[in-house]
Design a protein around this motif. Structure first.
Motif, PDB file in Angstrom:
ATOM      1  N   GLU A 110       0.828  -1.215   0.000  1.00 29.03           N
ATOM      2  CA  GLU A 110       0.000   0.000   0.000  1.00 29.03           C
ATOM      3  C   GLU A 110       0.856   1.256   0.000  1.00 29.03           C
ATOM      4  OE1 GLU A 110      -4.080   1.568   2.177  1.00 29.03           O
ATOM      5  OE2 GLU A 110      -2.901  -0.065   3.080  1.00 29.03           O
ATOM      6  N   LEU A 155       2.510   1.671  -3.424  1.00 29.82           N
ATOM      7  CA  LEU A 155       1.543   2.232  -4.367  1.00 29.82           C
ATOM      8  C   LEU A 155       1.398   3.739  -4.143  1.00 29.82           C
ATOM      9  CD1 LEU A 155      -0.725   2.060  -6.490  1.00 29.82           C
ATOM     10  CD2 LEU A 155      -2.279   1.375  -4.643  1.00 29.82           C
ATOM     11  N   ARG A 205       2.073   6.900  -6.820  1.00 32.55           N
ATOM     12  CA  ARG A 205       0.994   7.852  -7.078  1.00 32.55           C
ATOM     13  C   ARG A 205       1.432   9.273  -6.731  1.00 32.55           C
ATOM     14  NH1 ARG A 205      -4.463   4.454  -5.162  1.00 32.55           N
ATOM     15  NH2 ARG A 205      -4.751   3.455  -7.201  1.00 32.55           N
ATOM     16  N   GLU A 240       2.796   2.025 -10.668  1.00 36.08           N
ATOM     17  CA  GLU A 240       1.515   2.258  -9.980  1.00 36.08           C
ATOM     18  C   GLU A 240       0.553   1.107 -10.252  1.00 36.08           C
ATOM     19  OE1 GLU A 240      -2.140   5.502  -9.948  1.00 36.08           O
ATOM     20  OE2 GLU A 240      -1.061   5.021 -11.793  1.00 36.08           O
ATOM     21  N   GLN A 241       0.470   0.688 -11.514  1.00 37.09           N
ATOM     22  CA  GLN A 241      -0.452  -0.389 -11.867  1.00 37.09           C
ATOM     23  C   GLN A 241      -0.016  -1.727 -11.270  1.00 37.09           C
ATOM     24  OE1 GLN A 241      -3.457  -0.019 -13.567  1.00 37.09           O
ATOM     25  NE2 GLN A 241      -2.928   2.119 -13.101  1.00 37.09           N
ATOM     26  N   TYR A 263       1.632  -2.238  -8.426  1.00 36.09           N
ATOM     27  CA  TYR A 263       1.320  -2.264  -6.997  1.00 36.09           C
ATOM     28  C   TYR A 263      -0.189  -2.233  -6.744  1.00 36.09           C
ATOM     29  CZ  TYR A 263       6.225  -1.957  -5.857  1.00 36.09           C
ATOM     30  OH  TYR A 263       7.566  -2.251  -5.725  1.00 36.09           O
ATOM     31  N   LEU A 264      -0.941  -1.655  -7.641  1.00 37.49           N
ATOM     32  CA  LEU A 264      -2.400  -1.697  -7.509  1.00 37.49           C
ATOM     33  C   LEU A 264      -2.885  -3.133  -7.639  1.00 37.49           C
ATOM     34  CD1 LEU A 264      -5.105  -0.226  -7.247  1.00 37.49           C
ATOM     35  CD2 LEU A 264      -5.090   0.086  -9.731  1.00 37.49           C
ATOM     36  N   ASP A 265      -2.344  -3.871  -8.622  1.00 36.38           N
ATOM     37  CA  ASP A 265      -2.718  -5.282  -8.782  1.00 36.38           C
ATOM     38  C   ASP A 265      -2.336  -6.099  -7.552  1.00 36.38           C
ATOM     39  OD1 ASP A 265      -3.750  -4.829 -11.308  1.00 36.38           O
ATOM     40  OD2 ASP A 265      -1.891  -5.380 -12.342  1.00 36.38           O
ATOM     41  N   GLU A 282      -4.658  -5.352  -4.556  1.00 37.37           N
ATOM     42  CA  GLU A 282      -5.998  -5.939  -4.661  1.00 37.37           C
ATOM     43  C   GLU A 282      -5.965  -7.438  -4.372  1.00 37.37           C
ATOM     44  OE1 GLU A 282      -8.992  -4.496  -5.067  1.00 37.37           O
ATOM     45  OE2 GLU A 282      -7.855  -2.652  -4.752  1.00 37.37           O
ATOM     46  N   ARG A 286      -2.088  -8.694 -14.053  1.00 41.18           N
ATOM     47  CA  ARG A 286      -3.405  -8.049 -14.169  1.00 41.18           C
ATOM     48  C   ARG A 286      -4.495  -9.101 -14.337  1.00 41.18           C
ATOM     49  NH1 ARG A 286      -5.107  -2.908 -15.122  1.00 41.18           N
ATOM     50  NH2 ARG A 286      -3.463  -2.574 -13.577  1.00 41.18           N
ATOM     51  N   ARG A 324      -5.289 -10.655 -10.947  1.00 38.60           N
ATOM     52  CA  ARG A 324      -6.130  -9.775 -10.130  1.00 38.60           C
ATOM     53  C   ARG A 324      -7.580  -9.807 -10.587  1.00 38.60           C
ATOM     54  NH1 ARG A 324      -6.047  -3.254 -10.921  1.00 38.60           N
ATOM     55  NH2 ARG A 324      -8.202  -2.902 -10.256  1.00 38.60           N
TER      56      ARG A 324
END
Length: 530
Positions: A337, A340, A344, A384-385, A387-389, A392, A417, A420
């Motif tokens: 988190e 990420l 950002r 960013e993408q 760590y977002l995956d 989640e 991706r 996820r």
């Protein structure tokens, strides 16, 4: 059913007896046996006066803990009451028990247990009687058993005498305690001897007791207990979510972290102004994580937007902070988190010329922000993408990932991706590459099943759910036999339609009823990948 019940009794007995065996007084075996024998030493001087001496354990407090450990063996209401334990062994030895080489030893133990029975007023070693000088008090003979019970029930575990002779209370605490030492030491000795016999019977295969009874911890051997994990907090009165629901999903619950604790103190609050050359600015919240003093320098670590730590060094003159000496900043590498949040923040800082820090209404620092090239911005978007995956998947699976330590290519980014989206219950575009499938039964496949597994992406092991792969218009062509798999096995080549991809979904998470339902429910939406 009978056998399982008796095994459970012996399992509980073994656990309790191992706990008794581990007691410090029991480890000094010779001393314990001495107390169990109830030895008195009598000396007589030349005048004819006698002195009785009975040696007791050094600490009444320590002996109390031993008495508490052996107590269940003496209570008929307990599952490990000694009679139930001996009977359980008897039943498990079977019909030919009397021919067992340890049968006589078991019967001898039964006899000794019955002799040590703590109920009633039977004299085990001695009895006492009391009479006052004026004759106003005179008791009948009180057994050592009654005195021991009086110590147990009125001086140790209760305040009222239970089932014993009330006249026992006319005697002193010393009288009751020394009787208790004799009787409960004897029970401890018998417990250890019974445990030894049960162990021999178990090891010899005559009776079976779950292995956990012999391996499960029975004592605490540390002065502190350390547990690691995640802690969460919420306002007083907040409902606690169901145990099956991760706290990270629950409203009003927050994980206890260094930042969350620091934010509770308003003196740590910092406002950050991200200013552009044009004069436009954006405000962010920040918090002072740590303050320290080394010589003539003061150090502050300020966490901005939960993603970046700015470390400031201040000069100190006569205990007064006079100015910023240096400033360094980097990503806050505490969790997925925060990683990420770092990327950002970097994306938001694109085009920012400086960051100004303010606390308690005073601006104390200004940090120049370098410009980012197009390739750096693209890298920030990709990270960013990623760590977002990862975040989640962490939330869905209730796990935590370490930071990736290897570069990812586009294929791996797609796989991450897809993982996820599959965990989220989507139907996803899977691949347009030909797939070869081997069917052991030789039947033409209507779909491809891929079992649950793990993919190593960027040096991180990513869990993948069980998935189905197919397409309503895919073509399946026979590629011949596969004798190395089985006598009826065949290979098949799976092709997706032109300009389309095979589709995948996790059947344990979402259901596809008809071919009409088999359409992508989302896109990959990855920067730099069409």
């Amino acid at each position: 059913m009978m056998e399982a019940e008796k095994q459970e009794i012996l399992k509980r007995f073994v656990l309790r007896a191992r706990r008794i065996e581990s007691h410090s007084l029991v480890k000094n075996w010779d001393e314990l046996v001495y107390h169990a024998r109830g030895v008195w030493k009598i000396s007589i001087n030349d005048s004819g006066n006698s002195t009785l001496v009975r040696r007791l354990p050094e600490s009444e407090e320590v002996f109390e803990s031993l008495a508490a450990r052996v107590r269940p063996l003496m209570l008929q209401s307990e599952s490990i009451y000694y009679t139930k334990v001996i009977n359980a062994v008897t039943v498990l030895l079977g019909e030919d028990r009397k021919s067992n080489p340890y049968w006589n030893a078991l019967q001898e133990l039964r006899k000794k247990w019955m002799e040590a029975e703590v109920r009633g007023n039977k004299i085990k070693g001695y009895g006492v009687q009391m009479s006052s000088v004026d004759g106003s008090i005179k008791t009948k003979m009180i057994s050592d058993t009654a005195l021991a019970n009086a110590w147990l029930y009125t001086d140790l575990v209760h305040s009222d005498l239970d089932g014993g002779e009330s006249e026992s209370l006319l005697f002193s605490l010393e009288d009751r305690y020394q009787a208790g030492v004799h009787l409960f030491s004897l029970v401890a000795v018998l417990a250890v001897k019974t445990l030894a016999l049960v162990k021999v019977l178990h090891d010899s295969g005559y009776i079976l007791i779950p292995e956990s009874a012999w391996t499960e911890g029975v004592v605490i051997e540390s002065s502190e207990i350390i547990e690691t994990g995640k802690a969460y907090f919420a306002p007083v009165g907040t409902d606690v979510p169901d145990i099956d629901q991760p706290l990270s999903f629950a409203d009003d619950w927050s994980q206890v972290t260094t930042p969350s604790m620091a934010k509770m103190n308003s003196e740590n609050h910092v406002r950050v102004f991200m200013e552009k050359e044009s004069g436009d600015s954006k405000t962010k919240e920040a918090v002072i994580l740590r303050r320290s003093l080394e010589g003539d320098e003061v150090f502050w670590e300020v966490l901005v937007a939960d993603g970046s730590v700015f470390k400031f060094t201040f000069d100190l003159d006569d205990e007064v902070v006079v100015g910023v000496k240096s400033a360094q900043w980097k990503g806050y590498d505490a969790s997925t988190e925060t990683r990420l949040a770092w990327f950002r923040l970097l994306l938001e800082l694109n085009g920012t010329s400086r960051i100004v820090f303010e606390t308690q209404g005073v601006r104390f620092a200004s940090v120049h922000v370098p410009s980012f090239s197009d390739s750096e911005v693209q890298r920030h978007k990709i990270c960013e993408q990623v760590y977002l995956d990862l975040l989640e998947i962490e939330r869905i699976k209730g796990i935590s990932f370490a930071a990736p330590n290897q570069a990812m290519n586009n294929s791996q980014r797609v796989q991450l991706r897809q993982a996820r989206l599959l965990w989220q219950g989507h139907i996803v575009n899977y691949t347009n590459r030909p797939l070869v499938v081997v069917k052991e039964d030789g039947e033409s496949p209507a779909l491809i099943e891929i079992p649950e597994g793990v993919l190593c992406i960027g040096g991180v092991e990513i869990p993948i759910p069980r998935i189905y792969v197919c397409h309503p218009e895919m073509t399946v062509s026979d590629q011949g036999d596969a004798p190395d798999v089985g006598p009826e096995a065949k290979k098949y080549l799976i092709l997706s339609p032109d300009d389309e991809m095979l589709l995948a979904w996790a059947p344990d998470i979402m259901q596809v009823s008809t071919s009409e339902d088999l359409v992508p429910t989302t896109t990959w939406d990855l920067p730099g990948i069409s």
